[in-house]
Motif scaffolding. Structure first.
Motif, PDB file in Angstrom:
ATOM      1  N   THR A 186       0.652  -1.203   0.044  1.00 53.09           N
ATOM      2  CA  THR A 186       0.222  -0.032   0.104  1.00 53.09           C
ATOM      3  C   THR A 186       0.672   1.135   0.225  1.00 53.09           C
ATOM      4  O   THR A 186       2.252   1.130   0.268  1.00 53.09           O
ATOM      5  N   SER A 187       0.269   2.344  -0.388  1.00 49.74           N
ATOM      6  CA  SER A 187       0.867   3.627  -0.132  1.00 49.74           C
ATOM      7  C   SER A 187      -0.051   4.502   0.589  1.00 49.74           C
ATOM      8  O   SER A 187      -0.988   4.724   0.264  1.00 49.74           O
ATOM      9  N   LEU A 188       0.383   5.043   1.655  1.00 42.24           N
ATOM     10  CA  LEU A 188      -0.152   6.030   2.588  1.00 42.24           C
ATOM     11  C   LEU A 188       0.379   7.505   2.432  1.00 42.24           C
ATOM     12  O   LEU A 188       1.519   7.646   2.413  1.00 42.24           O
ATOM     13  N   PRO A 189      -0.758   8.326   2.289  1.00 38.92           N
ATOM     14  CA  PRO A 189      -0.094   9.758   2.193  1.00 38.92           C
ATOM     15  C   PRO A 189       0.373  10.070   3.667  1.00 38.92           C
ATOM     16  O   PRO A 189      -0.185  11.106   4.371  1.00 38.92           O
ATOM     17  N   ALA A 190       1.679  10.044   3.936  1.00 43.26           N
ATOM     18  CA  ALA A 190       2.264  10.398   5.244  1.00 43.26           C
ATOM     19  C   ALA A 190       3.666  10.307   4.882  1.00 43.26           C
ATOM     20  O   ALA A 190       4.117   9.482   4.695  1.00 43.26           O
ATOM     21  N   LEU A 201       1.117  -3.349  13.602  1.00 42.65           N
ATOM     22  CA  LEU A 201       1.822  -2.282  12.751  1.00 42.65           C
ATOM     23  C   LEU A 201       1.176  -0.975  12.820  1.00 42.65           C
ATOM     24  O   LEU A 201       0.203  -1.064  12.217  1.00 42.65           O
ATOM     25  N   VAL A 202       1.817   0.103  13.214  1.00 38.04           N
ATOM     26  CA  VAL A 202       1.337   1.411  12.806  1.00 38.04           C
ATOM     27  C   VAL A 202       2.164   2.371  12.230  1.00 38.04           C
ATOM     28  O   VAL A 202       3.573   2.176  12.223  1.00 38.04           O
ATOM     29  N   ARG A 214      -1.756   5.969  12.549  1.00 36.80           N
ATOM     30  CA  ARG A 214      -2.597   5.164  11.757  1.00 36.80           C
ATOM     31  C   ARG A 214      -2.119   3.743  11.720  1.00 36.80           C
ATOM     32  O   ARG A 214      -0.944   3.297  11.630  1.00 36.80           O
ATOM     33  N   GLY A 215      -3.187   2.706  11.296  1.00 37.10           N
ATOM     34  CA  GLY A 215      -2.848   1.342  11.047  1.00 37.10           C
ATOM     35  C   GLY A 215      -2.379   1.630   9.539  1.00 37.10           C
ATOM     36  O   GLY A 215      -2.357   2.333   8.915  1.00 37.10           O
ATOM     37  N   VAL A 221      -5.725   5.521  14.682  1.00 41.28           N
ATOM     38  CA  VAL A 221      -5.661   4.945  15.823  1.00 41.28           C
ATOM     39  C   VAL A 221      -5.597   5.940  16.932  1.00 41.28           C
ATOM     40  O   VAL A 221      -6.398   5.624  17.903  1.00 41.28           O
ATOM     41  N   ALA A 222      -4.944   6.893  16.984  1.00 38.54           N
ATOM     42  CA  ALA A 222      -4.973   7.952  17.850  1.00 38.54           C
ATOM     43  C   ALA A 222      -4.207   9.242  17.428  1.00 38.54           C
ATOM     44  O   ALA A 222      -3.669   9.246  16.190  1.00 38.54           O
ATOM     45  N   ASP A 223      -4.536  10.371  18.005  1.00 42.39           N
ATOM     46  CA  ASP A 223      -4.156  11.502  17.669  1.00 42.39           C
ATOM     47  C   ASP A 223      -3.595  12.236  18.764  1.00 42.39           C
ATOM     48  O   ASP A 223      -4.066  12.263  20.043  1.00 42.39           O
ATOM     49  N   LEU A 224      -2.094  12.220  18.819  1.00 40.00           N
ATOM     50  CA  LEU A 224      -1.413  12.932  19.899  1.00 40.00           C
ATOM     51  C   LEU A 224      -1.137  14.380  19.788  1.00 40.00           C
ATOM     52  O   LEU A 224      -0.556  14.847  18.758  1.00 40.00           O
TER      53      LEU A 224
END
Length: 320
Positions: A186-190, A201-202, A214-215, A221-224
């Motif tokens: 996959t390719s994630l915009p980050a 894995l995140v 993000r997963g 998954v969470a915002d810190l």
């Protein structure tokens, strides 16, 4: 309010980069600047001792070296003079391979520790995977990186938990590859770091206002929450929970740490010098490489006292 703690001095010197194992006993590896060339050295953060002699002519750039425990034993791999070197710190075994790749990483290929090398140019890259013990070529495949190039950055991995997966960070995306299958997953915009967590894995991605977890499916998954923009992110699974640390951009001597069960930072770590690189060990120790020394701070388990003075480095922790 986050707890303010001081970093302890692990070793004097100027350090360009540092990495740590993702599982097993906490071990670190750092690149230290020296007269004319850098040297690489392993460290035991628990005892504060350097392990073994330094490796001369070691690269400063993280793209040119990698450290981890892909098959249970800690391995460091680096490039020098058109050769890829692979050294097993557990057994002392070392091998040398032809090539000067732009990127080096570690993975697990069919149960074996493996070295992953990416050769450019970015728009027509080639990936070669070698057995870290024998040097046998396990697989090779072409890779189209295009404008989302990882050249001049580094391969994301957290062996052995990442298995055959590696991440190639680009200008606006992270491409996840399975080096056993030779496929893009996959390719994630980050732009992010890859880490194990209780949720699997995140990816931990710094943004101007938060660190977004993000997963691999892209789901949040969470915002810190961060009081200021952060960079140089590290993350690991410590004491059964995800631990995240990041340097504050407008305060180069400050690192924030989070336990994502809450969105606010749990610790504010003061480093006596601007941070060049940082890493986290499985026992929750933060390692920071600076021009004035290699520092460590225990964030899990034994608490670090806010009034604690920096520890004196062990005499064996320096090299000449």
């Amino acid at each position: 309010m986050p707890e303010s703690v001081l970093a302890d001095l692990l070793a004097h010197g100027s350090f360009d980069s540092v990495a740590a194992t993702a599982e097993g006993p906490p071990l670190a590896f750092a690149s230290q600047a020296g007269p004319g060339a850098n040297a690489g050295r392993a460290w035991d953060p628990t005892t504060g001792l350097a392990l073994g002699p330094p490796i001369p002519d070691f690269p400063a750039e993280r793209a040119e070296w990698a450290f981890g425990a892909p098959a249970g034993s800690p391995v460091v791999t680096w490039t020098h003079r058109d050769r890829v070197h692979v050294h097993d710190l557990g057994t002392g075994h070392e091998l040398s391979l032809d090539g000067q790749p732009e990127l080096l990483g570690l993975a697990v290929h069919t149960g074996r520790g493996a070295v992953v090398a990416v050769f450019g140019p970015a728009n027509d890259a080639e990936v070669i995977v070698w057995d870290a013990l024998t040097g046998d070529r396990l697989t090779e495949f072409p890779l189209w990186l295009g404008h989302q190039t990882a050249i001049d950055r580094w391969i994301l991995h957290a062996t052995p938990v990442t298995g055959p997966l590696i991440g190639l960070p680009g200008d606006s995306a992270v491409t996840l590859l399975d080096v056993e299958r030779g496929d893009e997953i996959t390719s994630l915009p980050a732009r992010a770091v890859l880490a194990p967590s209780p949720d699997g894995l995140v990816l931990v991605q710094p943004t101007p206002s938060v660190l977004r977890v993000r997963g691999l499916d892209g789901d949040p998954v969470a915002d810190l929450t961060a009081p200021a923009p952060c960079d140089q992110v590290a993350a690991t699974l410590a004491d059964g929970r995800l631990l995240v640390a990041a340097a504050v951009e407008d305060d180069p001597g400050t690192v924030l740490a989070w336990d994502p069960s809450t969105s606010e930072p749990s610790h504010r770590v003061k480093i006596p010098a601007p941070v060049n690189d940082l890493a986290l060990t499985p026992d929750g120790t933060l390692l920071t490489a600076t021009d004035e020394g290699l520092y460590q701070t225990r964030l899990c388990g034994r608490a670090t006292s806010p009034a604690q003075a920096p520890a004196k480095p062990n005499p064996s922790s320096t090299w000449t």
